[in-house]
Design a protein around this motif. Structure first.
Motif, PDB file in Angstrom:
ATOM      1  N   ALA A 112      -4.058  -3.793  -1.952  1.00 12.76           N
ATOM      2  CA  ALA A 112      -4.946  -4.057  -0.820  1.00 12.76           C
ATOM      3  C   ALA A 112      -6.400  -4.117  -1.269  1.00 12.76           C
ATOM      4  CB  ALA A 112      -4.765  -2.978   0.248  1.00 12.76           C
ATOM      5  N   ALA A 113      -6.790  -3.222  -2.160  1.00 10.73           N
ATOM      6  CA  ALA A 113      -8.163  -3.240  -2.683  1.00 10.73           C
ATOM      7  C   ALA A 113      -8.427  -4.535  -3.452  1.00 10.73           C
ATOM      8  CB  ALA A 113      -8.403  -2.028  -3.574  1.00 10.73           C
ATOM      9  N   GLU A 114      -7.423  -4.971  -4.219  1.00 14.56           N
ATOM     10  CA  GLU A 114      -7.568  -6.235  -4.956  1.00 14.56           C
ATOM     11  C   GLU A 114      -7.719  -7.398  -3.981  1.00 14.56           C
ATOM     12  OE1 GLU A 114      -5.083  -8.939  -8.228  1.00 14.56           O
ATOM     13  OE2 GLU A 114      -4.335  -6.966  -7.607  1.00 14.56           O
ATOM     14  N   ARG A 115      -6.919  -7.390  -2.897  1.00 13.01           N
ATOM     15  CA  ARG A 115      -7.022  -8.457  -1.894  1.00 13.01           C
ATOM     16  C   ARG A 115      -8.402  -8.457  -1.255  1.00 13.01           C
ATOM     17  NH1 ARG A 115      -8.046 -12.147  -0.073  1.00 13.01           N
ATOM     18  NH2 ARG A 115      -7.160 -13.425   1.605  1.00 13.01           N
ATOM     19  N   LEU A 158      -7.015   3.922   5.199  1.00 15.84           N
ATOM     20  CA  LEU A 158      -7.886   3.131   4.323  1.00 15.84           C
ATOM     21  C   LEU A 158      -9.205   2.874   5.035  1.00 15.84           C
ATOM     22  CD1 LEU A 158      -8.430   1.317   1.838  1.00 15.84           C
ATOM     23  CD2 LEU A 158      -7.211  -0.520   3.032  1.00 15.84           C
ATOM     24  N   ASN A 159     -10.289   3.345   4.429  1.00 13.95           N
ATOM     25  CA  ASN A 159     -11.616   3.114   4.993  1.00 13.95           C
ATOM     26  C   ASN A 159     -12.084   1.716   4.601  1.00 13.95           C
ATOM     27  OD1 ASN A 159     -11.604   5.798   5.884  1.00 13.95           O
ATOM     28  ND2 ASN A 159     -12.608   6.529   4.034  1.00 13.95           N
ATOM     29  N   SER A 178     -15.938   3.512   1.370  1.00 15.60           N
ATOM     30  CA  SER A 178     -15.237   2.426   2.058  1.00 15.60           C
ATOM     31  C   SER A 178     -15.238   1.188   1.178  1.00 15.60           C
ATOM     32  CB  SER A 178     -15.915   2.106   3.394  1.00 15.60           C
ATOM     33  OG  SER A 178     -17.198   1.530   3.178  1.00 15.60           O
ATOM     34  N   LEU A 179     -14.302   0.294   1.453  1.00 20.32           N
ATOM     35  CA  LEU A 179     -14.235  -0.936   0.687  1.00 20.32           C
ATOM     36  C   LEU A 179     -15.496  -1.767   0.858  1.00 20.32           C
ATOM     37  CD1 LEU A 179     -10.529  -2.092   1.275  1.00 20.32           C
ATOM     38  CD2 LEU A 179     -11.450  -0.650  -0.545  1.00 20.32           C
ATOM     39  N   ALA A 184     -16.582  -5.204  -0.962  1.00 19.05           N
ATOM     40  CA  ALA A 184     -15.431  -5.985  -0.516  1.00 19.05           C
ATOM     41  C   ALA A 184     -15.856  -7.344   0.023  1.00 19.05           C
ATOM     42  CB  ALA A 184     -14.663  -5.227   0.559  1.00 19.05           C
ATOM     43  N   LYS A 185     -15.135  -8.377  -0.369  1.00 19.74           N
ATOM     44  CA  LYS A 185     -15.371  -9.726   0.148  1.00 19.74           C
ATOM     45  C   LYS A 185     -14.500 -10.009   1.363  1.00 19.74           C
ATOM     46  CE  LYS A 185     -16.642 -11.492  -4.434  1.00 19.74           C
ATOM     47  NZ  LYS A 185     -16.560 -10.165  -5.086  1.00 19.74           N
ATOM     48  N   VAL A 186     -13.392  -9.296   1.486  1.00 22.56           N
ATOM     49  CA  VAL A 186     -12.487  -9.434   2.628  1.00 22.56           C
ATOM     50  C   VAL A 186     -12.404  -8.097   3.332  1.00 22.56           C
ATOM     51  CG1 VAL A 186     -10.113  -9.895   3.359  1.00 22.56           C
ATOM     52  CG2 VAL A 186     -11.129 -11.235   1.507  1.00 22.56           C
ATOM     53  N   THR A 187     -12.764  -8.051   4.602  1.00 21.07           N
ATOM     54  CA  THR A 187     -12.715  -6.800   5.364  1.00 21.07           C
ATOM     55  C   THR A 187     -11.955  -6.951   6.677  1.00 21.07           C
ATOM     56  OG1 THR A 187     -14.886  -7.284   6.350  1.00 21.07           O
ATOM     57  CG2 THR A 187     -14.858  -5.885   4.380  1.00 21.07           C
ATOM     58  N   ASP A 188     -11.235  -8.051   6.824  1.00 21.58           N
ATOM     59  CA  ASP A 188     -10.419  -8.241   8.020  1.00 21.58           C
ATOM     60  C   ASP A 188      -9.226  -7.281   7.953  1.00 21.58           C
ATOM     61  OD1 ASP A 188      -9.728 -10.308  10.369  1.00 21.58           O
ATOM     62  OD2 ASP A 188      -7.895  -9.737   9.304  1.00 21.58           O
ATOM     63  N   ARG A 189      -9.103  -6.412   8.937  1.00 20.62           N
ATOM     64  CA  ARG A 189      -8.076  -5.374   8.871  1.00 20.62           C
ATOM     65  C   ARG A 189      -6.663  -5.942   9.004  1.00 20.62           C
ATOM     66  NH1 ARG A 189      -9.303  -1.262  13.223  1.00 20.62           N
ATOM     67  NH2 ARG A 189     -10.025  -3.131  14.303  1.00 20.62           N
ATOM     68  N   THR A 190      -6.501  -7.020   9.740  1.00 19.92           N
ATOM     69  CA  THR A 190      -5.187  -7.652   9.822  1.00 19.92           C
ATOM     70  C   THR A 190      -4.769  -8.171   8.454  1.00 19.92           C
ATOM     71  OG1 THR A 190      -5.568  -8.287  12.128  1.00 19.92           O
ATOM     72  CG2 THR A 190      -3.860  -9.493  10.924  1.00 19.92           C
TER      73      THR A 190
END
Length: 281
Positions: A112-115, A158-159, A178-179, A184-190
């Motif tokens: 998830a962190a990589e995504r 996951l923060n 937090s990511l 983080a470049k992607v922060t959409d929770r879905t």
């Protein structure tokens, strides 16, 4: 739309997640998204007793009584994090191997962190996600008491964004992070829920096919490679109040941590908090 950088994430899209991840399109039996609950783990433990199916997922936008390991609270405000649990019924896995599910969940957090586009993420034994010297996620794995049926509930917090409220530091004064704060470049929770659930399903299937054998499933090798505790000088704070200080040498096939003290004595730890120490001691 994908949340970017410091933008607030979109609302969790339960319909999209079900269409992607629930049978026949995906590996899960059921998936529900609620705006808020006390604890997703507690809810699925209750659901297990009521006969809920293997691979049932519950995701909450917020938790009012979120829990971490050793009965600590997990701060879970609305709109900032991903709080989800999965109910599993791995009938062919011996009860003594259920504890290694936390290794599986930790590896899925790395995916998830990589995504999210976050680099440098590692796992602190047993299953905290560390990025940039902060704790961005944790795992709580519990056995469900469902008569003679074998079941477990695996929960993650996951923060994604800063919680916006005070979060107590962890053992060793480890700060929460937090990511988004880690670039983080992607922060959409879905999107991040999908990434974690897909990775978890793939890893858990391999683990289950190997009857919960972390070594035979490949989980142990991957976890050892990702575990930032190994080779570190650490202080282990045990549930009975005692401590062990030494070098974390290995993670054993049952998920326990092997520590070599300065006097050469080795200890195998099944539970406790690990604090990474500076090399100068």
């Amino acid at each position: 739309m994908t949340g970017r950088g410091g933008d607030k994430p979109d609302e969790l899209d339960g319909l999209a997640l079900r269409e992607e991840l629930v049978a026949p399109n995906g590996p899960y039996a059921a998936l529900d998204v609620v705006a808020s609950t006390g604890s997703t783990n507690a809810d699925l433990l209750t659901a297990a007793a009521d006969g809920a199916a293997d691979r049932t997922v519950l995701i909450a936008g917020a938790q009012t009584a979120g829990r971490g390991r050793r009965d600590r609270g997990w701060v879970s405000p609305a709109g900032t994090g991903l709080y989800l649990s999965v109910l599993l019924r791995p009938a062919a896995v011996p009860a003594e191997r259920l504890g290694t599910l936390s290794l599986v969940a930790g590896l899925a957090l790395l995916h998830a962190a990589e995504r999210a586009g976050v680099s440098g993420a590692t796992l602190k034994w047993p299953n905290d996600l560390l990025v940039g010297g902060t704790k961005c996620a944790g795992v709580l794995s519990e056995v469900a008491h469902d008569g003679s049926a074998r079941a477990a509930v695996v929960g993650v917090g996951l923060n994604v964004h800063p919680p916006g409220v005070d979060v107590p530091a962890g053992p060793g004064s480890l700060p929460a992070g937090s990511l988004a704060e880690q670039g983080a470049k992607v922060t959409d929770r879905t999107e991040l829920a999908s990434a974690w659930l897909r990775a978890f399903a793939e890893l858990e299937s391999a683990w289950r096919d190997a009857a919960g054998d972390a070594g035979a499933s490949g989980v142990l090798t991957a976890y050892r490679a990702a575990c930032g505790s190994l080779g570190q000088r650490v202080r282990a704070e045990l549930p009975d109040g005692s401590t062990r200080v030494g070098v974390a040498e290995d993670v054993e096939p049952d998920g326990k941590l092997l520590i070599k003290q300065d006097d050469g004595v080795r200890h195998v730890l099944s539970a406790g908090d690990v604090v990474h120490l500076k090399n100068d001691g």
